[in-house]
Design an enzyme around this catalytic site. Structure first.
Site, PDB file in Angstrom:
ATOM      1  N   GLU A 252      -5.926  -4.798  10.240  1.00 44.46           N
ATOM      2  CA  GLU A 252      -4.888  -3.812  10.522  1.00 44.46           C
ATOM      3  C   GLU A 252      -5.228  -3.081  11.819  1.00 44.46           C
ATOM      4  O   GLU A 252      -6.025  -2.122  11.808  1.00 44.46           O
ATOM      5  CB  GLU A 252      -4.797  -2.787   9.379  1.00 44.46           C
TER       6      GLU A 252
ATOM      7  N   ASN B  13       0.880  -1.177   0.000  1.00 44.85           N
ATOM      8  CA  ASN B  13       0.000   0.000   0.000  1.00 44.85           C
ATOM      9  C   ASN B  13       0.914   1.223   0.000  1.00 44.85           C
ATOM     10  O   ASN B  13       1.468   1.577   1.034  1.00 44.85           O
ATOM     11  CB  ASN B  13      -0.893  -0.035   1.253  1.00 44.85           C
TER      12      ASN B  13
ATOM     13  N   LYS C 200       0.229   4.248  -0.333  1.00 46.98           N
ATOM     14  CA  LYS C 200      -0.382   5.469   0.238  1.00 46.98           C
ATOM     15  C   LYS C 200      -0.074   6.658  -0.671  1.00 46.98           C
ATOM     16  O   LYS C 200       0.044   6.488  -1.887  1.00 46.98           O
ATOM     17  CB  LYS C 200       0.080   5.666   1.687  1.00 46.98           C
TER      18      LYS C 200
ATOM     19  N   GLY D 165       2.047   2.211  10.801  1.00 53.15           N
ATOM     20  CA  GLY D 165       3.031   3.283  10.693  1.00 53.15           C
ATOM     21  C   GLY D 165       3.699   3.650  12.009  1.00 53.15           C
ATOM     22  O   GLY D 165       4.388   4.657  12.111  1.00 53.15           O
TER      23      GLY D 165
ATOM     24  N   SER E 132       2.913  -2.148  10.476  1.00 52.18           N
ATOM     25  CA  SER E 132       4.340  -2.268  10.786  1.00 52.18           C
ATOM     26  C   SER E 132       4.881  -3.666  10.514  1.00 52.18           C
ATOM     27  O   SER E 132       5.764  -4.151  11.224  1.00 52.18           O
ATOM     28  CB  SER E 132       4.627  -1.839  12.236  1.00 52.18           C
TER      29      SER E 132
ATOM     30  N   HIS F 141      -9.611   1.416   4.417  1.00 49.16           N
ATOM     31  CA  HIS F 141      -8.378   1.608   5.185  1.00 49.16           C
ATOM     32  C   HIS F 141      -8.655   2.559   6.349  1.00 49.16           C
ATOM     33  O   HIS F 141      -9.432   3.504   6.214  1.00 49.16           O
ATOM     34  CB  HIS F 141      -7.276   2.168   4.279  1.00 49.16           C
TER      35      HIS F 141
ATOM     36  N   GLU G 106      -7.075   4.929   7.525  1.00 49.50           N
ATOM     37  CA  GLU G 106      -6.818   6.352   7.243  1.00 49.50           C
ATOM     38  C   GLU G 106      -8.011   6.967   6.507  1.00 49.50           C
ATOM     39  O   GLU G 106      -8.337   8.137   6.711  1.00 49.50           O
ATOM     40  CB  GLU G 106      -5.510   6.492   6.446  1.00 49.50           C
TER      41      GLU G 106
HETATM   42  P1  PGA Z   1       2.545   0.234   7.654  1.00 48.22           P
HETATM   43  O1  PGA Z   1       1.088   0.490   6.978  1.00 48.22           O
HETATM   44  O2  PGA Z   1       3.053  -1.056   7.096  1.00 48.22           O
HETATM   45  O3  PGA Z   1       3.361   1.415   7.222  1.00 48.22           O
HETATM   46  O4  PGA Z   1       2.313   0.182   9.117  1.00 48.22           O
HETATM   47  C1  PGA Z   1       0.222  -0.577   6.703  1.00 48.22           C
HETATM   48  C2  PGA Z   1      -1.052  -0.040   6.110  1.00 48.22           C
HETATM   49  O5  PGA Z   1      -1.501   1.038   6.512  1.00 48.22           O
HETATM   50  O6  PGA Z   1      -1.644  -0.677   5.215  1.00 48.22           O
END
Ligand code: PGA
Length: 249
Positions: A166, A9, A11, A172, A212, A94, A96
């Protein structure tokens, strides 16, 4: 048997040239290798059509789609438009998008229907925030997300969904769920699906872990019986970091 999938992803990272280079580099790194999972990259919308021409063995997806078919929705991108680029996947729900753009379970339900109507595979994200986990409410939160956005689907259509658990507190942050926490939640998700659609459908559903996930923890996470791969943010932005995760299976 259900598929193992490692999906990147990206982003809101990489301009078009950078994205094209990264996609080509990944394709090259995979050339001639046998890996035990499907590899997917989910890029910004504007990259899709160009990257679709460059990659053959890597799947391609968007990170969102509109909850409307077409029309006067300035700035939105429809599922049909995404499909027309050659992409096969779309991330929906997601955290976010839920947190910053107010996407509710009801809105996400519409997005899932439109993705399926356009033959895209939804990678549907679910997960609790830290306060919910601290209050012991994570199972309830995740079950509600699944029920309100997906459980209207027929068993046939549910079978087309990929889930990504997630935990928001792990995204993140560098704090990964422990292997036990991931397995416990994934098993709960599979049980929830089995109660609604039966154990055959539940057994065929790929449930990815995200938050992460990186080269040093992927192997342990993916070794769990109910963890079928990963949705990878930060570590998908360089081939050096992403490939060891792909090869963790
Ligand atoms: P990350 O993000 O691996 O940077 O923690 C995962 C995601 O948001 O899909």
């Amino acid at each position: 048997m259900r598929k193992n999938i490692v999906a990147g992803n990206w982003k809101m990272n990489n301009n078009l040239q950078e994205g094209l280079n990264l996609a080509k580099e990944l394709q090259q790194a995979l050339a001639g290798k046998t890996v035990n999972c499907d590899v997917v990259i989910c890029t910004p919308f504007i990259h899709l059509a160009s990257i679709a021409k460059e990659i053959t063995t890597v799947g391609l997806g968007a990170q969102n789609c509109a909850d409307k078919v077409s029309g006067a929705y300035t700035g939105e991108v429809s599922a049909a438009m995404i499909a027309s680029t050659g992409a096969q996947y779309v991330i929906i729900g997601h955290s976010e998008r839920r947190a910053y753009y107010g996407e509710t379970n009801a809105i996400l339900k519409e997005k899932v229907l439109l993705a399926l109507a356009n033959h895209l595979t939804p990678i549907f994200c679910i997960g609790e925030v830290l306060a919910e986990r601290e209050a012991g409410k994570q199972n309830k939160v995740v079950e509600t997300q699944i029920r309100e956005s997906l459980f209207h689907l027929s068993a046939k259509d549910f079978g087309k969904i990929v889930l990504a658990y997630e935990p928001v507190w792990a995204i993140g942050t560098g704090v990964t769920a422990t292997s036990d926490q991931a397995q416990e939640m994934h098993a709960f998700i599979r049980k929830t699906i089995a109660e609604k659609y039966g154990s055959a459908v539940a057994g065929e559903t790929s449930i990815l872990y995200g938050g992460s996930c990186n080269a040093s923890n992927a192997k342990e996470l993916f070794a769990n019986p109910d963890v079928d791969g990963g949705l990878i943010g930060g570590a998908s932005l360089s081939v050096d970091k992403f490939m060891p995760i792909v090869e963790a299976f």
